[in-house]
Design a protein around this motif. Sequence first.
Motif, short mmCIF file in Angstrom:
data_model
loop_
_atom_site.label_atom_id
_atom_site.label_comp_id
_atom_site.label_asym_id
_atom_site.label_seq_id
_atom_site.Cartn_x
_atom_site.Cartn_y
_atom_site.Cartn_z
N GLN A 192 0.86 -1.25 -0.01
CA GLN A 192 0.07 -0.07 -0.11
C GLN A 192 0.75 1.25 0.02
N GLY A 193 2.31 0.92 -0.15
CA GLY A 193 3.03 2.36 -0.25
C GLY A 193 3.42 2.89 1.09
N ARG A 194 3.17 2.28 2.21
CA ARG A 194 3.42 2.69 3.58
C ARG A 194 4.63 2.28 4.07
N VAL A 195 5.29 3.26 5.07
CA VAL A 195 6.36 2.69 5.92
C VAL A 195 5.98 3.03 7.45
N THR A 196 6.88 2.38 8.15
CA THR A 196 6.44 2.35 9.46
C THR A 196 7.61 3.35 10.30
N ILE A 197 7.07 4.22 10.89
CA ILE A 197 8.12 5.16 11.78
C ILE A 197 7.95 4.81 13.04
N SER A 198 9.24 4.48 13.39
CA SER A 198 9.49 3.83 14.88
C SER A 198 8.89 4.86 16.09
N PRO A 199 8.65 4.47 17.26
CA PRO A 199 8.25 5.42 18.33
C PRO A 199 9.35 6.21 18.53
N GLU A 200 10.52 5.85 18.39
CA GLU A 200 11.75 6.87 18.68
C GLU A 200 11.80 7.84 17.64
#
Length: 140
Positions: free
Chosen positions: A80-88
């Motif tokens: 879906q063209g998404r990246v996950t941004i870490s909590p940090e």
Amino acid sequence: MQERQLDERGRVALPPTFRHLLGDLCYLFSGEDGCVSIRSVEAFNDEATDLIARVKRGEASRDRQRAFAASASEASIDKQGRVTISPELRSYAGIAPQSAVIVLGNLHHIEIWEPAAYGVHCTNGTDELTGDTVATGAKQ
């Protein structure tokens, strides 16, 4: 520039016009001025190589190199063209869970901003371009 919504897992969909710059893998790291920077693997490696050379020449500190390396993480772009941004990284950029973010193409890389923070930097940049008051409050 596009406003997007962070989902409950910290993912954000990148605009299709930006995805071709990255391929299937990219790096996310602490960007300058409090944003999350996204680079292709090749661009990230170039930036890391440049930083190492600047440290060797005494133009940047080892602390900067450590912070850069510690904040960086490889990320996959899903179907879906998404990246996950870490909590940090979300904490660094002041991005709350499930909040709106600004996704910005910045010539050779992509930045993700908390909207109010982006507004301040955008205003400062526009003022510089037009010769109005700069960030220090002085006229150019």
